[in-house]
Design an enzyme around this catalytic site. Structure first.
Site, PDB file in Angstrom:
ATOM      1  N   THR A   1      20.411 -39.511   5.205  1.00 39.23           N
ATOM      2  CA  THR A   1      20.694 -39.002   3.857  1.00 39.23           C
ATOM      3  C   THR A   1      22.010 -38.237   3.833  1.00 39.23           C
ATOM      4  OG1 THR A   1      18.398 -38.903   3.213  1.00 39.23           O
ATOM      5  CG2 THR A   1      19.850 -37.344   2.129  1.00 39.23           C
TER       6      THR A   1
ATOM      7  N   SER B   1      21.957 -45.041  -5.603  1.00 33.55           N
ATOM      8  CA  SER B   1      20.799 -44.171  -5.855  1.00 33.55           C
ATOM      9  C   SER B   1      21.157 -42.965  -6.718  1.00 33.55           C
ATOM     10  CB  SER B   1      20.222 -43.680  -4.520  1.00 33.55           C
ATOM     11  OG  SER B   1      21.188 -42.913  -3.836  1.00 33.55           O
TER      12      SER B   1
ATOM     13  N   GLU C   1       0.838  -1.199   0.000  1.00 32.05           N
ATOM     14  CA  GLU C   1       0.000   0.000   0.000  1.00 32.05           C
ATOM     15  C   GLU C   1       0.876   1.252   0.000  1.00 32.05           C
ATOM     16  OE1 GLU C   1      -0.013  -2.591   1.972  1.00 32.05           O
ATOM     17  OE2 GLU C   1      -1.965  -3.006   2.879  1.00 32.05           O
TER      18      GLU C   1
ATOM     19  N   TRP D   1      22.384 -41.578 -10.140  1.00 29.35           N
ATOM     20  CA  TRP D   1      21.178 -40.769 -10.045  1.00 29.35           C
ATOM     21  C   TRP D   1      19.994 -41.536 -10.596  1.00 29.35           C
ATOM     22  CZ3 TRP D   1      22.061 -36.524  -7.332  1.00 29.35           C
ATOM     23  CH2 TRP D   1      23.350 -35.987  -7.310  1.00 29.35           C
TER      24      TRP D   1
ATOM     25  N   ARG E   1      21.837 -24.853  -6.907  1.00 30.29           N
ATOM     26  CA  ARG E   1      22.852 -24.574  -7.920  1.00 30.29           C
ATOM     27  C   ARG E   1      22.324 -24.745  -9.341  1.00 30.29           C
ATOM     28  NH1 ARG E   1      24.802 -28.156  -4.378  1.00 30.29           N
ATOM     29  NH2 ARG E   1      24.809 -29.857  -5.895  1.00 30.29           N
TER      30      ARG E   1
ATOM     31  N   ALA F   1      16.220 -46.186  -4.346  1.00 28.36           N
ATOM     32  CA  ALA F   1      17.575 -46.752  -4.400  1.00 28.36           C
ATOM     33  C   ALA F   1      17.461 -48.240  -4.705  1.00 28.36           C
ATOM     34  CB  ALA F   1      18.290 -46.549  -3.064  1.00 28.36           C
ATOM     35  N   ALA F   2      18.513 -48.794  -5.325  1.00 27.69           N
ATOM     36  CA  ALA F   2      18.524 -50.228  -5.624  1.00 27.69           C
ATOM     37  C   ALA F   2      18.855 -51.011  -4.349  1.00 27.69           C
ATOM     38  CB  ALA F   2      19.551 -50.529  -6.713  1.00 27.69           C
TER      39      ALA F   2
ATOM     40  N   CYS G   1      -2.555  -3.623   6.937  1.00 32.40           N
ATOM     41  CA  CYS G   1      -2.171  -3.883   8.329  1.00 32.40           C
ATOM     42  C   CYS G   1      -2.549  -2.704   9.209  1.00 32.40           C
ATOM     43  CB  CYS G   1      -0.677  -4.187   8.426  1.00 32.40           C
ATOM     44  SG  CYS G   1       0.372  -2.771   8.119  1.00 32.40           S
TER      45      CYS G   1
ATOM     46  N   GLU H   1      14.085 -32.691   1.913  1.00 32.21           N
ATOM     47  CA  GLU H   1      14.846 -33.213   0.772  1.00 32.21           C
ATOM     48  C   GLU H   1      14.948 -34.745   0.852  1.00 32.21           C
ATOM     49  OE1 GLU H   1      16.122 -31.195  -1.644  1.00 32.21           O
ATOM     50  OE2 GLU H   1      17.115 -32.834  -2.690  1.00 32.21           O
TER      51      GLU H   1
END
Ligand code: AOF
Ligand code: ZN
Length: 354
Positions: A212, A184, A60, A186, A223, A178-179, A85, A280
């Site tokens: 993790t 994991s 405003e 990528w 990035r 993941a295997a 406000c 994440e």
């Protein structure tokens, strides 16, 4: 009494413009994105303004600064995405600024849920201003919905007293992150990872479990593909009790919340002015967050591959029958070079009243 209100179509147009202007402000940093338009009695937009983040002028005040035309004593209208406000915080109250500028009609889309700043509409009415919420005026519904969406995450964060929480899962078609041997990197492709970094640059805090951090030694920064950092970086935060070795990227760089109480962690994020939190990983943290009803938004990156066995992206939620499934509504589908991104929001069960 209405002081020569501009026509409904002009109010709708002004609210759409204010919503667009609001999005020019920063999403992160604790304050809401807010936009404002000042209209002539006929409904012509005379000035626009938006909020540039904590500590800077409110929308405003910004719009009033941009009002250069001499309109004499003409009764002007302010259209704002959020209720003005009524408090002196980092800046003086917008209610007073609007009155002093001779604004006679004030229209807003969303009531301010912040108890410290709320009540601006009532105060304006007491001061003889024609102050109305946009839904009372028959403003176009889809424009109103877009205006509400501008501050919806912030509104929920204020009402719940915790950060709006996004959980990220990158997995195969059959749900593995993941295997069997733990490999994991990528699962998803380069474009998916680039998109995930863009999301990181749009949140205040990024949270990873100790599992993790120990497995992947992540930097938790936002990035570009060439390694350069986005101008806006989330605060990295580790959750869990295990020690992080001193030679890890995050050792000494990220705070560690030595707890499993994710709700308390998200509340403390909100207390320090963080509105958007990104979980994440890994699967333990995401699963616990889902079980506790703390995931507001789910981001699934699906890679077109199968593993048949391995580690699940989302673990056992303790659900044994279909009617108890956790349901989400689809907000966005994106094809990312063969991967698929699904942006989902939790259905119902938010902490919003009603
Ligand atoms: C904003 N921008 O354009 C409007 C806001 O600490 P302050 O003084 O910046 O006050 C922040 C509060 O003011 C915020 O939580 C919200 O309730 C209200 N309105 N805030 O940051 C704006 N109109
Ligand atoms: Zn204000």
């Amino acid at each position: 009494m209405a002081h020569s209100m501009p026509p409904k179509s002009a109010l709708t147009h002004a609210l759409a413009a204010a919503s667009k202007a609001a999005l020019q402000g920063p999403r992160t940093g604790g304050n809401p994105q807010v936009g404002c338009a000042i209209l002539s009695p006929a409904g012509r937009i005379l000035a626009m303004g938006y909020h540039r983040g904590a500590g800077s002028a409110h929308a405003e005040a910004d719009a009033l600064t941009n009002l250069k035309e001499d309109t004499g004593s003409a009764p002007l209208t302010a259209v704002v995405t959020l209720e003005p406000c009524n408090h002196s915080g980092k800046t003086p109250p917008c209610t007073r600024a609007l009155i002093e500028a001779g604004i006679k009609n004030v229209i807003w889309a969303v009531d301010d849920p912040n108890p410290k700043a709320a009540g601006g509409g009532e105060y304006l009415k007491q001061q003889g201003i024609n102050a109305r919420r946009a839904d009372e005026l028959g403003v176009d519904e889809s424009v109103l919905a877009s205006a509400r969406a501008v501050s919806a995450h912030w509104v929920q964060a204020v009402r719940c007293g915790r950060a709006w929480t996004i959980a990220k899962v990158a997995q195969t078609l059959d749900g593995y992150c993941a295997a069997q041997d733990g490999s994991s990197q990528w699962i998803t492709n380069r474009l998916s990872r680039a998109y995930a970094h863009r999301i990181r640059s749009r949140v205040d805090v990024i949270i990873a479990g100790t599992g993790t951090v120990l497995a992947d030694n992540p930097q938790l920064t936002a990035r570009l593909a060439d390694g350069r950092k986005f101008p806006q970086q989330p605060r990295p935060l580790i959750i869990g009790n295990r020690e992080i070795p001193a030679d890890f990227y995050l050792a000494g760089k990220a705070e560690q919340a030595r707890t499993h109480d994710l709700k308390a962690v998200l509340e403390s994020c909100y207390q320090r002015g963080e509105i958007f939190a990104l979980l994440e990983g890994g699967p333990t943290l995401i699963t616990a967050a889902l079980k506790a009803g703390l995931v507001d938004e789910l981001h699934v990156y699906l890679a077109p591959r199968l593993l048949g066995a391995g580690h699940k992206g989302i673990g056992d939620l303790g659900i044994t029958t279909l009617t108890n499934s956790l349901d989400f509504s689809l907000q966005q589908v994106k094809e990312l070079g063969g991967d698929v991104f699904l942006g989902l929001e939790k259905e119902g069960a938010s902490c919003l009243p009603g």
